[in-house]
Enzyme design. Structure first.
Site, PDB file in Angstrom:
ATOM      1  N   ASP A 174       0.994  -5.343   0.599  1.00  0.00           N
ATOM      2  CA  ASP A 174       0.592  -4.037   1.132  1.00  0.00           C
ATOM      3  C   ASP A 174       1.612  -3.633   2.194  1.00  0.00           C
ATOM      4  O   ASP A 174       1.583  -4.142   3.316  1.00  0.00           O
ATOM      5  CB  ASP A 174      -0.812  -4.115   1.735  1.00  0.00           C
ATOM      6  CG  ASP A 174      -1.898  -4.308   0.669  1.00  0.00           C
ATOM      7  OD1 ASP A 174      -1.572  -4.722  -0.469  1.00  0.00           O
ATOM      8  OD2 ASP A 174      -3.074  -4.057   0.985  1.00  0.00           O
ATOM      9  N   LYS A 237      -2.325   3.527  -0.928  1.00  0.00           N
ATOM     10  CA  LYS A 237      -3.431   3.078  -0.076  1.00  0.00           C
ATOM     11  C   LYS A 237      -3.479   3.969   1.155  1.00  0.00           C
ATOM     12  O   LYS A 237      -2.435   4.369   1.667  1.00  0.00           O
ATOM     13  CB  LYS A 237      -3.186   1.607   0.293  1.00  0.00           C
ATOM     14  CG  LYS A 237      -4.143   0.994   1.285  1.00  0.00           C
ATOM     15  CD  LYS A 237      -3.813  -0.504   1.495  1.00  0.00           C
ATOM     16  CE  LYS A 237      -4.581  -1.094   2.666  1.00  0.00           C
ATOM     17  NZ  LYS A 237      -4.201  -2.507   2.919  1.00  0.00           N
ATOM     18  N   LYS A 273      -6.268   2.647  -3.318  1.00  0.00           N
ATOM     19  CA  LYS A 273      -7.018   1.791  -2.406  1.00  0.00           C
ATOM     20  C   LYS A 273      -7.346   2.515  -1.105  1.00  0.00           C
ATOM     21  O   LYS A 273      -6.466   2.706  -0.264  1.00  0.00           O
ATOM     22  CB  LYS A 273      -6.212   0.515  -2.088  1.00  0.00           C
ATOM     23  CG  LYS A 273      -6.923  -0.439  -1.109  1.00  0.00           C
ATOM     24  CD  LYS A 273      -6.138  -1.727  -0.895  1.00  0.00           C
ATOM     25  CE  LYS A 273      -6.765  -2.574   0.207  1.00  0.00           C
ATOM     26  NZ  LYS A 273      -5.985  -3.800   0.482  1.00  0.00           N
TER      27      LYS A 273
END
Lengths: 337, 781
Positions: A174, A237, A273
């Site tokens: 991430d 995300k 996400k």
């Protein structure tokens, strides 16, 4: 073009419960930066807010449907700990919870086999512990990276950090983008940075954290989403969880609409996400309806959707016990992470 | 399905709202209901069944109103009205507040009952209709509180007959009842026969609120009851929401009776999408525009007008969105589109869609059993297709494309209707340029179907007249306090037996398009002084003169776009030039009418002052920004009505003339004015003043002739937007009747006199010369 299998696929899927569907999604290879497309992105804030505000009133899942949807939500959680006081012990406990997120007796009562969370998400130093603790579970480890959460450490160190985490066994990285590139409209710089992160990830999948709470406008969110997808992000995300405002429905709507356009134009499905602030079972259901209605049911699988959340699971556990017993539950009745 | 199967499929399941309490309420009422008259329910009589359109089940048996019921309701309302109106505003406010609170307290019961009866999704009745109902009573509780201080010159109309449709049964009741009773009127309301149940529940909360008997009366039944209300002598005002056809019948039926009338009628509202719009949001907006209440919405965005370059992409996204719409059980909390109100309505929708040319899209899948119709998109139509012009009143969107903003406006306005319009663009310059150009009472920018009690709602053209909501809505339920005397017919001075025709012949012509014009018919009438002097000849206008004048007026459209400042300067200039010839005008008035020189001088002076007043008003009749619960602006704009036909007062040949020309011009209208019939020469002199005052040709057109002969022609002309009459001829009835053709606005004197000096200018005239357009602009970045 690199066609690849999803991370869970590569990691001996057989070890995981058969309930998790086999998925074969070609990996997004990215594309050249298309600034015309980026600049044509629109996001009408009030209209988007109205859609987001009325969605919970338009969709409702009840009884067995609610239970099934909440179980699905559990399989979509990146169970996360990102604290300065994380230790091996704490991370192993979290991993144990990821393997068995819902009490066996509750699953039995609902006629379900075993389920796991979508992944475990930790800082780099905890990757090795987590990988070890999740051995044989098929649950991937995600590492937050690139100078998370601010992303302002030296660029070479950010790239190196990705490599270290991949070497340590993280299958998902991430990354955080440089917000300043968005805020100054330097889309080429954002694209180049994302491209470099993607290269550094190698086979590991990369989730691009936009830190939407710091991008100023929904239009910026739309543009940054497109640029990151063009540069090869596997997931986009919302947040690190550390910004003042984290995942919201309006921001989600903007990002998944960008993602839908990307799929329409390129044929590649990108994952989504939302992270930070989703702590109630009811919120999770609203997110799932949003994804289902805007993107379709295909996106409700762990290879294309994750919740970044730490306390959501606890509320879902209580709701599921209520579903099974008809009695409101208490948190201490469920094993802690 | 097992949990495990659902886990795999991730399907939606049933999520029904319970109906037990609502059904129990019906059982408590014995499943049979009478009318609500004088504060009590009457014994149930012969009647008709209220059915659930989703299932066909009978919910209750209702009573068909008879003449005796309507008479009793009107009598109860009349008896209650005086005392109700005399209550201090605060006392009425407390009742309205109680009604608002009771609606909230019984909110779920109202919502479920509405959905059972009407077939709309429970989400809509629960999240939109009922909260708006409560809001409407709260808002008008405030209006009742403020009337004494803020509207001291206004009085209630009396007994109001209110006839409402089946698409928003309770909400339309609230829109009608709240402002009426807040202002001190009492009401006789007829709900639609398909959907009377929530009105009967409302009757119960009127009792719970302790509302004085007779303030609200409800008579159930079909259109025959509506006719009885419309035709009833004891009713002072009719408010109707429904179809344009019925609205037209009501316009004719009430013509000449002196009953006040407001009509909120049909629409074919455009939904314009520019290529710089947020396309996904515009697609989503259509869900709220045309699939809200299954498209059974008078202001539904039913005509999609998309910029050509994005049309294909837009339609594709729209079709995909339609695939996701869930149609079914209205009580299900996971349903987007519920049932159509009745099989009769369903058959009409089917027939219209069956006739469609163009490309028809309906999502795949089967409909549930019951009164349902698939969401439908018909693209590739042109304005000449009937479905682009006719209201379908169902979940059917028709569409075409445009190339330029001007073409978008032209397509949008190519309709007899003018209720609402929606436009989508991220460009503020474009949006705010287009909004004023759309022929509609409501414009939504980057949103659709936004409603609030503080914002006026209502149409132009054949979508009706009058506004509901806001301060402007109160005009529909009040009148000026001043009582007017009867106005006797003023005859022209008869030709003397031996007239004196000395002096050079002066030919008074008419004034059309900025030029002097001979009467088309070639007939003139001699105008004599009381002393027997021939003052001149005035042309006798006929229908073709009206046609020519209206064409000239329509052509002078630039006037509406001028600034208030410019219009003010021209009005002042007219005043200046009139004053320069004051003596001449005074002499003319004196010789025509026989009035004294002093009185004649006073009329000229008053006329100059009046022109000054409207010069003053030209840039001061401001709109308003409404306090709606939205981050955004809801702006009430006073727009010119368009082309106004007017019959000027006979008794004040000059002052009466400038009293209609002044407000019309000041607000940006063009006008066709028929001069005082007996004394036309002041008007024909006046066009020379206009000629020297920079008034653009066609803005003011002056005809002379017989009011009685011209009234029907003027009022029947389809390109006139409003007709006013202050004539002493008995033409109010014919004007109102003929106005039904295109539902133009009328303002007539019903044979009552007006004091043109003391009461001949101001807001009443400005309001008649304008239409309130509410432009909603939500914002946010």
């Amino acid at each position: 073009m690199t066609t690849d299998l999803s991370s869970s696929e590569r990691l001996g899927h057989t070890a995981r419960d058969a309930l998790v569907p086999q998925v074969h999604e070609p990996r997004n290879p990215g594309m050249a930066l298309d600034l015309d497309w980026v600049m044509s992105a629109r996001a009408n804030t009030s209209a988007i807010e109205r859609r987001a505000a009325t969605l919970p009133g338009r969709r409702s899942v009840k009884k067995d449907w609610q239970a099934a949807w909440l179980l699905k939500a559990v399989t979509l959680i990146d169970l996360t700990t990102l604290s300065g006081d994380d230790t091996d012990g704490r991370v192993r406990r979290l991993c144990a919870k990821a393997r068995q997120p819902i009490r066996r007796d509750l699953l039995d009562a609902m006629g379900m086999g075993g389920i796991t969370t979508g992944a475990v998400c930790v800082y780099h130093d905890m990757v090795e512990t987590a990988v070890d603790a999740l051995q044989g579970s098929g649950i991937p480890v995600a590492a937050v990276s690139t100078g998370f959460p601010a992303g302002l450490s030296p660029f070479n160190l950010r790239l190196a950090e990705i490599g270290e985490s991949v070497n340590a066994g993280a299958q998902e990285i991430d990354i955080v983008i440089s917000r300043r590139h968005v805020l100054t409209g330097n889309w080429q710089a954002l694209y180049d940075e994302m491209r470099a992160f993607r290269e550094a990830c190698g086979e590991a999948h990369v989730k691009a954290i936009l830190a939407t709470g710091e991008l100023g406008t929904l239009r910026n969110v739309a543009r940054a989403s497109l640029v990151c997808m063009m540069a090869g992000a596997d997931f986009i995300k919302t947040s690190t969880g550390k910004e003042g405002v984290n995942a919201t429905l309006p921001v989600s709507l903007v990002m998944i609409r960008a993602l839908r356009d990307y799929y329409d134009r390129t044929g590649f499905r990108i994952g989504y996400k939302p992270a930070g602030g989703i702590s109630k079972a009811k919120d999770a259901l609203v997110y799932l309806t949003l994804i289902k209605d805007e993107l379709g049911t295909r996106w409700l699988q762990p290879d294309l959707f994750r919740f970044g959340a730490s306390s959501l699971l606890g509320d879902i556990e209580r709701q599921l016990e209520h579903h099974v017993t008809g009695r409101y539950s208490a948190s201490y009745r469920h094993p802690m992470a | 399905m097992t949990v495990r199967e659902i886990f795999d499929s991730m399907d939606y399941g049933p999520a029904p709202e319970g109906a037990a309490e609502a059904l129990a309420w019906l059982v408590d009422g014995g499943d049979r209901f009478g009318h609500f008259i004088g504060g009590a329910m009457t014994e149930p009589g012969d009647g008709f069944e209220a059915k659930n359109p989703a299932t066909g089940e009978v919910l209750a048996t209702l009573t068909q109103g008879r003449q005796a019921d309507v008479d009793a309701a009107v009598a109860a309302a009349r008896k209650a009205q005086g005392k109700w109106a005399k209550l201090p505003g605060n006392a009425r406010a407390r009742y309205l507040y109680a009604l608002a609170r009771l609606v909230q307290k019984h909110s779920r019961l109202f919502a479920v009952l509405e959905t059972l009866d009407n077939g709309k999704p429970i989400r809509e009745s629960r999240d939109i209709d009922v909260p708006l109902v409560a809001r409407h009573f709260y808002y008008h509780a405030g209006m009742a509180q403020l009337i004494d201080s803020e509207m001291p010159d206004r009085a209630p109309l009396g007994v109001c007959g209110q006839i409402i449709p089946w698409n928003f049964p309770l909400l339309m009741l609230a829109w009608k009842v709240a402002p009426a009773i807040a202002m001190g009127n009492t009401v006789v309301l007829k709900p639609a026969e398909y959907t009377s149940l929530t009105a009967l529940l409302f009757a119960q909360i009127c009792q719970e609120a302790g509302l004085p008997k007779g303030v609200v009366n409800i008579v159930t039944g079909d259109g025959a009851v509506g006719e009885m209300i419309v035709g009833h002598d004891g009713i002072d005002k009719i408010a109707f929401t429904g179809s344009t056809d019925v609205g037209r019948i009501i316009r004719k039926a009430t013509a000449g009776t002196g009953k006040a009338l407001t009509l909120e009628l049909g629409g074919k509202s455009p939904y314009i999408v520019f290529d710089d719009a947020d396309i996904d949001s515009a697609v989503e907006g259509l869900v709220d525009a045309i699939w809200f209440n299954a498209g059974q919405v008078c202001c539904a965005g039913s005509r999609l007008i998309v910029q050509e370059g994005i049309a294909e992409q837009f339609h594709e996204k729209l079709r995909r969105r339609m695939d996701g719409l869930r149609i079914g059980d209205p009580l299900d909390k996971c349903i987007d589109v519920g049932a159509v109100v009745d099989p009769v309505q369903l058959a009409q929708i089917r027939d219209k869609v069956a006739s469609a040319t163009g490309e028809v899209y309906q999502p795949p899948g089967e409909l549930p059993a019951g009164c349902y119709f698939k969401s439908t998109l018909i693209t590739g139509l042109s304005p000449s297709d009937p479905l682009m012009q006719e209201e379908i009143f169902g979940p059917v969107l028709v569409g075409t494309t445009f190339r330029t903003p001007d073409e978008a406006v032209a397509l949008a306005n190519n309709t007899r209707y003018g209720l609402a319009a929606t436009l989508w663009s991220e460009n503020l310059n474009l949006a705010l340029d287009i909004a004023p150009k759309l022929a509609a009472g409501v414009v939504w920018v980057n949103a659709t179907n936004l409603f609030d009690a503080a914002a006026g709602f209502g149409g132009v053209r054949e979508s009706g007249f009058g506004r509901e909501g806001g301060w402007e809505g109160l005009l529909a339920y009040t009148r000026p306090k001043t009582g007017a005397k009867a106005l006797a017919k003023i005859e022209a001075v008869a030709a003397p037996e031996a007239g004196n025709a000395s002096g050079l012949d002066r030919t008074a012509k008419m004034y059309v398009g900025g030029k002097q014009a001979r009467p088309d018919g070639g007939y003139s009438r001699a105008i004599w002084s009381k002393g027997g002097d021939l003052l001149g000849h005035a042309g006798i206008a006929n229908r073709k003169d009206i046609r020519n004048a209206v064409e000239a007026a329509r052509g002078a459209s630039g006037w509406a776009k001028t600034t208030g400042h410019l219009r003010a300067q021209i009005l002042y200039y007219i005043a200046e030039n009139l004053e320069a010839r004051a003596e001449e005008f005074a002499a003319r008035l004196a010789s025509m009418t026989g009035m004294g020189g002093k009185a004649a001088g006073a009329e000229v002076a008053a006329s100059v002052s009046r022109l000054f007043s409207y010069g003053a008003w030209a840039d001061k009749f401001d709109g308003a920004v409404k306090s709606v619960p939205l981050r955004g602006l809801a702006v009430a704009v006073n727009e010119p009505v368009g082309v106004i036909g007017a019959f000027a007062a006979d008794e004040a040949p000059l002052l009466g003339l400038v009293s209609v020309i002044g407000p019309a011009m000041a607000m940006g209208n063009r006008c066709v004015v028929v001069a005082s019939e007996p004394y036309p020469l002041a008007a024909t002199d006046f066009y020379q003043v206009l000629d020297t005052s920079d008034v653009p040709g066609g803005v003011v057109n002056i005809l002379t002739g017989s009011h009685a002969e011209l009234a029907a022609q003027m009022s029947g002309h389809m390109d006139i937007d409003a007709v006013w009459s202050f004539s002493s001829s008995d033409i109010s009835g014919v004007i109102e009747r003929e106005a039904a053709g295109n539902l133009k606005r009328t303002w007539v004197n019903h044979g009552r006199a007006r004091d043109w000096v003391a009461d001949g200018e101001g807001r009443a005239f400005l309001q008649a010369a304008t239409e309130v357009k509410t432009v909603w602009v939500p914002y946010g970045e």
